[in-house]
Design a protein around this motif. Structure first.
Motif, PDB file in Angstrom:
ATOM      1  N   ALA A   1       0.727  -0.825   0.305  1.00 40.92           N
ATOM      2  CA  ALA A   1       0.004  -0.146  -0.458  1.00 40.92           C
ATOM      3  C   ALA A   1       0.916   0.796  -0.139  1.00 40.92           C
ATOM      4  O   ALA A   1       0.460   1.953  -0.731  1.00 40.92           O
ATOM      5  CB  ALA A   1      -0.790  -0.075   1.213  1.00 40.92           C
ATOM      6  N   GLY A   2       2.101   1.472   0.499  1.00 42.74           N
ATOM      7  CA  GLY A   2       2.906   2.486   1.084  1.00 42.74           C
ATOM      8  C   GLY A   2       3.843   2.407  -0.391  1.00 42.74           C
ATOM      9  O   GLY A   2       3.904   3.974  -0.826  1.00 42.74           O
ATOM     10  N   LEU A   3       3.966   1.381  -1.421  1.00 42.15           N
ATOM     11  CA  LEU A   3       4.173   1.758  -2.798  1.00 42.15           C
ATOM     12  C   LEU A   3       2.818   2.508  -3.281  1.00 42.15           C
ATOM     13  O   LEU A   3       3.794   3.385  -4.373  1.00 42.15           O
ATOM     14  CB  LEU A   3       4.718   0.664  -2.686  1.00 42.15           C
ATOM     15  CG  LEU A   3       5.906   0.008  -2.828  1.00 42.15           C
ATOM     16  CD1 LEU A   3       6.263  -1.934  -3.755  1.00 42.15           C
ATOM     17  CD2 LEU A   3       6.846   0.596  -3.215  1.00 42.15           C
ATOM     18  N   ALA A   4       1.954   2.253  -3.074  1.00 37.29           N
ATOM     19  CA  ALA A   4       0.833   2.728  -4.327  1.00 37.29           C
ATOM     20  C   ALA A   4       0.683   4.177  -3.766  1.00 37.29           C
ATOM     21  O   ALA A   4       0.335   5.486  -4.305  1.00 37.29           O
ATOM     22  CB  ALA A   4      -0.387   1.940  -3.955  1.00 37.29           C
ATOM     23  N   GLY A   5       1.499   4.654  -2.672  1.00 35.67           N
ATOM     24  CA  GLY A   5       0.922   5.693  -1.976  1.00 35.67           C
ATOM     25  C   GLY A   5       2.122   6.648  -2.655  1.00 35.67           C
ATOM     26  O   GLY A   5       2.814   7.867  -2.987  1.00 35.67           O
ATOM     27  N   ILE A   6       3.772   5.827  -2.509  1.00 41.25           N
ATOM     28  CA  ILE A   6       4.384   6.493  -3.147  1.00 41.25           C
ATOM     29  C   ILE A   6       4.571   7.083  -4.929  1.00 41.25           C
ATOM     30  O   ILE A   6       4.666   8.158  -5.289  1.00 41.25           O
ATOM     31  CB  ILE A   6       6.326   5.827  -3.155  1.00 41.25           C
ATOM     32  CG1 ILE A   6       5.883   6.103  -1.445  1.00 41.25           C
ATOM     33  CG2 ILE A   6       7.396   6.261  -4.219  1.00 41.25           C
ATOM     34  CD1 ILE A   6       7.394   5.005  -1.428  1.00 41.25           C
ATOM     35  N   ALA A   7       3.618   5.842  -5.112  1.00 41.10           N
ATOM     36  CA  ALA A   7       3.464   6.487  -6.935  1.00 41.10           C
ATOM     37  C   ALA A   7       2.836   7.165  -7.175  1.00 41.10           C
ATOM     38  O   ALA A   7       2.236   8.061  -8.448  1.00 41.10           O
ATOM     39  CB  ALA A   7       3.038   4.859  -7.616  1.00 41.10           C
ATOM     40  N   GLY A   8       1.898   7.820  -6.145  1.00 35.57           N
ATOM     41  CA  GLY A   8       0.484   8.693  -6.034  1.00 35.57           C
ATOM     42  C   GLY A   8       1.278   9.921  -6.215  1.00 35.57           C
ATOM     43  O   GLY A   8       1.545  11.152  -6.825  1.00 35.57           O
ATOM     44  N   VAL A   9       2.607   9.743  -5.358  1.00 35.24           N
ATOM     45  CA  VAL A   9       3.596  11.485  -5.150  1.00 35.24           C
ATOM     46  C   VAL A   9       3.824  11.676  -6.448  1.00 35.24           C
ATOM     47  O   VAL A   9       4.225  12.674  -7.352  1.00 35.24           O
ATOM     48  CB  VAL A   9       4.292  11.287  -4.287  1.00 35.24           C
ATOM     49  CG1 VAL A   9       5.300  13.003  -4.347  1.00 35.24           C
ATOM     50  CG2 VAL A   9       3.577  10.987  -2.424  1.00 35.24           C
ATOM     51  N   VAL A  10       4.373  10.553  -7.459  1.00 34.85           N
ATOM     52  CA  VAL A  10       4.793  10.014  -8.462  1.00 34.85           C
ATOM     53  C   VAL A  10       4.678  10.936 -10.026  1.00 34.85           C
ATOM     54  O   VAL A  10       4.780  11.690 -10.776  1.00 34.85           O
ATOM     55  CB  VAL A  10       5.610   9.226  -8.909  1.00 34.85           C
ATOM     56  CG1 VAL A  10       6.848   8.934 -10.298  1.00 34.85           C
ATOM     57  CG2 VAL A  10       7.144   8.452  -7.792  1.00 34.85           C
ATOM     58  N   GLY A  11       3.013   9.850  -9.364  1.00 33.26           N
ATOM     59  CA  GLY A  11       2.397  10.414 -10.793  1.00 33.26           C
ATOM     60  C   GLY A  11       1.577  11.972 -10.844  1.00 33.26           C
ATOM     61  O   GLY A  11       1.456  12.525 -11.510  1.00 33.26           O
ATOM     62  N   GLY A  12       1.446  12.812  -9.456  1.00 29.83           N
ATOM     63  CA  GLY A  12       0.977  14.077  -8.903  1.00 29.83           C
ATOM     64  C   GLY A  12       2.411  14.740  -9.442  1.00 29.83           C
ATOM     65  O   GLY A  12       2.162  16.291 -10.107  1.00 29.83           O
TER      66      GLY A  12
END
Length: 336
Positions: free
Chosen positions: A248-259
């Motif tokens: 789940a934390g990786l998905a959160g990091i990916a959200g920062v990257v995508g943003g």
């Protein structure tokens, strides 16, 4: 590499041929007929680089998904919601503190904690019940998406990188624009290169952790035979909660990257959930190298499709999935 080549000589020959053609397209001076057929080489190279960096973003999302869905057999249809939540948390953290890098650990911790709640409240009570897990997590994703729409609004947010990542990188690739073969400069955003490099580092670290460490051995053993592993005294539920938090934390990091190099907006959760599903199906469930290969293929297909086949860009992605399912149902790197 040698083991793969000896076990799959046909696939090895195909991959070598594709790599050779790709290198020629990148570095050779294009003949006029090729430029007339598919357009400027600069457009081709931009689509290629955009596809590779988009594949890096898809890998960050899908790597957490393949841990939770492919490896732990938990059908988490709220994974896209974790991505969007990470994007919002990262945006507000960076805006409030002024530190872009701080958004990554904060998003990882917040979304990882939400993932632990999901594992304890939902998945631990529904082990082996795929249909119930699917329906419940779809419901959770809808509710949380509405709560985020209420809390953050329907605007588009973009996370600004620091100044040292904001400029372009100039690289001297032959573009074929000059018949004499003169080198022509091509610019590309520095932030995308750094993010792709980070995705490679994350992928290698995850593969090493799963295949070369004791915790990786416990995870794989717990998936194969949970009762036997529990009989040895291992705290399997604690291990699984930690893996779920990490995914789940990786998905959160990916959200920062995508943003950072796209945007954070309502609807992105559905898009990235669908992309993660396609990547895991193409690459093979539970395989980190498969997730990397699938993410690269889907990222390239989307970018080249949007440039050369804009009307059928989405169709091209699903054609890849259909072909893989037809000839290798377990995925390109999945176990039979």
């Amino acid at each position: 590499m040698r083991r793969f080549a000896s076990a799959h000589p046909v696939w090895s020959a195909i991959l070598i041929l594709i790599a050779a053609v790709l290198l020629w397209l990148i570095f050779a001076i294009w003949p006029k007929g090729l430029s007339d057929a598919i357009g400027s080489k600069k457009i081709f190279l931009n689509a290629l680089f955009n596809g590779i960096t988009l594949g890096g973003l898809y890998f960050l999302v899908a790597s957490g998904f393949t841990l939770i869905f492919g490896l732990m057999r938990n059908v988490n249809m709220a994974h896209g919601t974790l991505y969007l939540l990470g994007g919002y948390v990262g945006f507000h953290t960076a805006s409030a503190t002024g530190y872009w890098l701080l958004a990554f650990p904060v998003a990882f911790i917040v979304v990882g904690f939400f993932g632990v709640l999901l594992q304890i409240v939902v998945f631990r009570r529904m082990e082996g019940q795929d249909l119930r897990q699917t329906l419940v997590t779809i419901g959770i994703s809808i509710v949380v998406a509405d709560l985020m729409l209420w809390g953050f609004g329907g605007n588009f947010f973009n996370i600004s990188p620091p100044d040292w990542l904001s400029g372009p990188v100039r690289t001297f690739l032959v573009t074929g624009a000059k018949s004499s073969g003169e080198l022509v400069y091509l610019t590309y955003p520095m932030v995308r290169i750094v993010i792709f490099a980070a995705a490679v580092v994350v992928g290698v670290a995850m593969w090493l952790a799963l295949n070369r460490t004791r915790i990786g051995m416990l995870i794989r053993a717990g998936v194969d035979d949970r009762d036997m592993l529990s009989a040895t005294g291992a705290r399997i539920q604690l291990v699984f909660a930690g893996v779920f938090a990490f995914g789940a934390g990786l998905a959160g990091i990916a959200g920062v990257v995508g943003g950072t190099f796209q945007s954070v907006a309502p609807g992105e959760d559905t898009r990235f959930l669908l992309a993660s599903l396609v990547v895991v199906i193409v690459g093979g469930m539970g395989s980190i190298p498969g997730a990397a290969l699938g993410a690269l293929l889907i990222g390239l297909a989307e970018q080249f499709g949007s440039v050369y086949f804009p009307t059928y860009a989405v169709v091209l992605t699903f054609i890849i999935m259909v072909v893989v399912l037809a000839f290798r149902p377990q995925g390109l790197m999945g176990r039979a």
